[in-house]
Design a protein around this motif. Structure first.
Motif, PDB file in Angstrom:
ATOM      1  N   UNK A 351       0.801  -1.232   0.000  1.00 30.36           N
ATOM      2  CA  UNK A 351       0.000   0.000   0.000  1.00 30.36           C
ATOM      3  C   UNK A 351       0.833   1.280   0.000  1.00 30.36           C
ATOM      4  N   UNK A 352       1.849   1.333  -0.861  1.00 32.24           N
ATOM      5  CA  UNK A 352       2.771   2.462  -0.846  1.00 32.24           C
ATOM      6  C   UNK A 352       2.422   3.521  -1.880  1.00 32.24           C
ATOM      7  N   UNK A 353       2.437   3.122  -3.142  1.00 28.30           N
ATOM      8  CA  UNK A 353       2.241   4.077  -4.218  1.00 28.30           C
ATOM      9  C   UNK A 353       0.774   4.501  -4.276  1.00 28.30           C
ATOM     10  N   UNK A 354       0.576   5.813  -4.266  1.00 26.21           N
ATOM     11  CA  UNK A 354      -0.773   6.361  -4.196  1.00 26.21           C
ATOM     12  C   UNK A 354      -1.232   6.648  -2.783  1.00 26.21           C
ATOM     13  N   UNK A 355      -0.408   6.332  -1.783  1.00 27.96           N
ATOM     14  CA  UNK A 355      -0.776   6.607  -0.386  1.00 27.96           C
ATOM     15  C   UNK A 355      -0.912   8.108  -0.145  1.00 27.96           C
ATOM     16  N   UNK A 356      -1.819   8.476   0.753  1.00 27.77           N
ATOM     17  CA  UNK A 356      -1.970   9.886   1.140  1.00 27.77           C
ATOM     18  C   UNK A 356      -0.798  10.301   2.019  1.00 27.77           C
ATOM     19  N   UNK A 357      -0.432  11.569   1.915  1.00 27.58           N
ATOM     20  CA  UNK A 357       0.686  12.117   2.680  1.00 27.58           C
ATOM     21  C   UNK A 357       0.205  13.296   3.509  1.00 27.58           C
ATOM     22  N   UNK A 358       0.574  13.315   4.771  1.00 28.67           N
ATOM     23  CA  UNK A 358       0.362  14.480   5.627  1.00 28.67           C
ATOM     24  C   UNK A 358       1.701  14.810   6.283  1.00 28.67           C
ATOM     25  N   UNK A 359       2.161  16.062   6.101  1.00 28.29           N
ATOM     26  CA  UNK A 359       3.409  16.517   6.702  1.00 28.29           C
ATOM     27  C   UNK A 359       3.074  17.594   7.732  1.00 28.29           C
ATOM     28  N   UNK A 360       3.489  17.365   8.965  1.00 33.42           N
ATOM     29  CA  UNK A 360       3.280  18.359  10.012  1.00 33.42           C
ATOM     30  C   UNK A 360       4.275  19.511   9.837  1.00 33.42           C
ATOM     31  N   UNK A 361       3.996  20.670  10.430  1.00 33.40           N
ATOM     32  CA  UNK A 361       4.929  21.799  10.302  1.00 33.40           C
ATOM     33  C   UNK A 361       6.354  21.487  10.748  1.00 33.40           C
ATOM     34  N   UNK A 362       6.530  20.491  11.640  1.00 31.67           N
ATOM     35  CA  UNK A 362       7.886  20.131  12.088  1.00 31.67           C
ATOM     36  C   UNK A 362       8.551  19.120  11.166  1.00 31.67           C
ATOM     37  N   UNK A 363       7.872  18.719  10.076  1.00 33.98           N
ATOM     38  CA  UNK A 363       8.434  17.789   9.116  1.00 33.98           C
ATOM     39  C   UNK A 363       8.018  16.342   9.306  1.00 33.98           C
ATOM     40  N   UNK A 364       7.411  15.998  10.430  1.00 30.53           N
ATOM     41  CA  UNK A 364       6.926  14.631  10.635  1.00 30.53           C
ATOM     42  C   UNK A 364       5.917  14.268   9.559  1.00 30.53           C
ATOM     43  N   UNK A 365       6.100  13.111   8.954  1.00 29.34           N
ATOM     44  CA  UNK A 365       5.292  12.717   7.794  1.00 29.34           C
ATOM     45  C   UNK A 365       4.530  11.436   8.106  1.00 29.34           C
ATOM     46  N   UNK A 366       3.258  11.414   7.710  1.00 26.65           N
ATOM     47  CA  UNK A 366       2.435  10.221   7.875  1.00 26.65           C
ATOM     48  C   UNK A 366       1.914   9.785   6.517  1.00 26.65           C
ATOM     49  N   UNK A 367       2.070   8.505   6.217  1.00 24.02           N
ATOM     50  CA  UNK A 367       1.516   7.900   5.010  1.00 24.02           C
ATOM     51  C   UNK A 367       0.299   7.069   5.408  1.00 24.02           C
ATOM     52  N   UNK A 368      -0.722   7.082   4.565  1.00 22.55           N
ATOM     53  CA  UNK A 368      -1.924   6.297   4.868  1.00 22.55           C
ATOM     54  C   UNK A 368      -2.578   5.824   3.582  1.00 22.55           C
ATOM     55  N   UNK A 369      -2.988   4.579   3.599  1.00 20.13           N
ATOM     56  CA  UNK A 369      -3.788   4.024   2.499  1.00 20.13           C
ATOM     57  C   UNK A 369      -4.635   2.907   3.077  1.00 20.13           C
ATOM     58  N   UNK A 370      -5.960   3.081   3.005  1.00 16.16           N
ATOM     59  CA  UNK A 370      -6.841   2.124   3.646  1.00 16.16           C
ATOM     60  C   UNK A 370      -6.576   2.090   5.136  1.00 16.16           C
ATOM     61  N   UNK A 371      -6.409   0.888   5.680  1.00 18.93           N
ATOM     62  CA  UNK A 371      -6.149   0.754   7.110  1.00 18.93           C
ATOM     63  C   UNK A 371      -4.660   0.850   7.458  1.00 18.93           C
ATOM     64  N   UNK A 372      -3.814   0.963   6.443  1.00 21.62           N
ATOM     65  CA  UNK A 372      -2.359   0.984   6.662  1.00 21.62           C
ATOM     66  C   UNK A 372      -1.882   2.411   6.878  1.00 21.62           C
ATOM     67  N   UNK A 373      -1.011   2.596   7.857  1.00 24.35           N
ATOM     68  CA  UNK A 373      -0.368   3.891   8.083  1.00 24.35           C
ATOM     69  C   UNK A 373       1.093   3.662   8.436  1.00 24.35           C
ATOM     70  N   UNK A 374       1.901   4.659   8.150  1.00 23.70           N
ATOM     71  CA  UNK A 374       3.320   4.635   8.535  1.00 23.70           C
ATOM     72  C   UNK A 374       3.729   6.062   8.877  1.00 23.70           C
ATOM     73  N   UNK A 375       4.557   6.192   9.887  1.00 28.18           N
ATOM     74  CA  UNK A 375       5.014   7.499  10.343  1.00 28.18           C
ATOM     75  C   UNK A 375       6.509   7.622  10.109  1.00 28.18           C
ATOM     76  N   UNK A 376       6.922   8.746   9.526  1.00 28.95           N
ATOM     77  CA  UNK A 376       8.332   9.023   9.247  1.00 28.95           C
ATOM     78  C   UNK A 376       8.721  10.278   9.987  1.00 28.95           C
ATOM     79  N   UNK A 377       9.615  10.147  10.954  1.00 29.07           N
ATOM     80  CA  UNK A 377      10.028  11.310  11.747  1.00 29.07           C
ATOM     81  C   UNK A 377      11.537  11.387  11.793  1.00 29.07           C
TER      82      UNK A 377
END
Length: 377
Positions: A351-377
């Motif tokens: 569930x990587x390609x096409x996943x939604x991206x949210x970047x917080x003002x501090x640069x922390x990034x969250x990927x989400x697609x369906x029930x899958x999520x991943x956090x990049x900090x």
């Protein structure tokens, strides 16, 4: 030297004639930016000198391929003619033109956009200057030599963008409508979000993955977007002359060691960087793994090494043979890999390609697609 014919052929290979990028590709002399480069030989990187073989120079410069210009701390420009070999990992290059254009297309650059781009050899900067005018382009790199050299080569073809030597993971100069990075980062630097104007877009790749992040700045100072459907790989940002390899000592220790766990894998041997999806998912799960491989006759061996002391070694005598796997350290890296391959085998994709991206003002990034999520900090 008829470089124009080669440049027009390159433009036709990369885009259609009606593309706004056809003109920049067709009139920009790429060979000016890569007079010398490194090519991977059987045992080491071998130096190529364009002036010494102009036919090979034209073939290499106007092919849609990446040309490595620096190995470790040794730039091809500065390599001694007698020292025609180098050992190490690439630390700078001229990215294949098709991928440069792909990154610019993801940025959706308008005619009046002010753009911050990473320098490298300066060729990508030149394409952007041809497209927008050099007053709208700022080009930065952590290496003062690269910036000074690129600025001189840009000047030689009549282009004068703003340039600066700076660490793009720290503060960046100015404000921009678009930021396009052809080095990979983790996480997205907060300084990029601060430098983006309202509604501006950033395009980059996440370090250790093949994931292109496209995100538009939101009113709260963060950004939202998507993972692009196509993969790309760039070198990581660095802060010195070379990358630190924190696993070299572990590598020497476990190259032939018996593991605390010895098993047989259910899947054929995989060198993880050969699979974009698997590599990207593994990097999100266990960031920082160093992958190495050796082929000895029909036997292939791969290693996975982590700075925390975890390691795995897998060997197989043939492409279809089940590899024997040795593992040690605080976590079982091959088991982490196998869980990802189980999911890929079960679901037919990750569930990587096409996943939604949210970047917080501090640069922390969250990927989400369906029930899958991943956090990049």
């Amino acid at each position: 030297m008829d470089w124009q014919t080669h440049a027009r052929r390159l433009a036709a290979d990369v885009v259609r004639p009606e593309s706004r990028w056809y003109g920049p590709l067709a009139v920009t002399p790429r060979h000016v930016f890569v007079p010398r480069w490194w090519e991977h030989g059987a045992q080491a990187w071998e130096l190529r000198d364009g002036v010494a073989d102009t036919e090979a120079w034209m073939r290499a410069a106007y092919a849609n391929r990446t040309l490595v210009t620096r190995i470790g701390p040794v730039h091809a420009d500065r390599a001694e003619p007698g020292a025609a070999l180098a050992v190490g990992s690439p630390t700078s290059s001229s990215t294949l033109p098709g991928l440069v254009v792909t990154m610019y297309r993801h940025a959706v650059i308008a005619d009046d956009s002010h753009v911050l781009v990473t320098t490298g050899t300066g060729y990508g900067t030149a394409l952007l200057c041809r497209r927008l005018g050099d007053e709208r382009v700022t080009s930065v790199d952590v290496d003062p030599y690269l910036v000074t050299t690129a600025a001189g080569r840009l000047d030689s073809i009549g282009l004068h963008p703003h340039t600066a030597a700076c660490d793009i993971t720290a503060d960046v100069p100015g404000e921009y409508d678009r930021i396009v990075s052809t080095v990979s980062v983790r996480p997205v630097p907060a300084s990029w979000l601060a430098a983006l104007r309202p509604g501006g877009r950033l395009v980059t790749t996440l370090a250790g993955t093949g994931l292109i992040v496209t995100a538009d700045k939101t009113g709260d100072g963060g950004a939202t977007g998507r993972i692009a459907p196509d993969p790309a790989g760039f070198m990581r940002t660095r802060h010195g002359d070379d990358y630190d390899r924190h696993t070299d000592e572990l590598w020497e220790k476990v190259r032939q060691a018996d593991g605390e766990s010895i098993t047989t894998s259910r899947y054929p041997l995989l060198y993880v960087p050969d699979s974009w999806e698997v590599m990207s998912m593994l990097e999100l799960t266990v960031p920082g793994i160093d992958h190495r491989s050796v082929t000895d006759g029909d036997t292939r061996t791969v290693w996975m090494l982590h700075p925390d002391g975890s390691w795995a070694r897998a060997s197989a005598a043939g492409f279809l043979d089940a590899p024997t796997v040795h593992q040690g350290g605080p976590r079982r890296l091959w088991d982490d890999l196998e869980r990802i391959r189980h999911r890929l085998n079960r679901e037919g994709g990750l569930p990587l390609y096409g996943a939604r991206v949210r970047i917080e003002p501090d640069g922390t990034l969250t990927l989400a697609r369906g029930s899958w999520t991943a956090r990049v900090a």
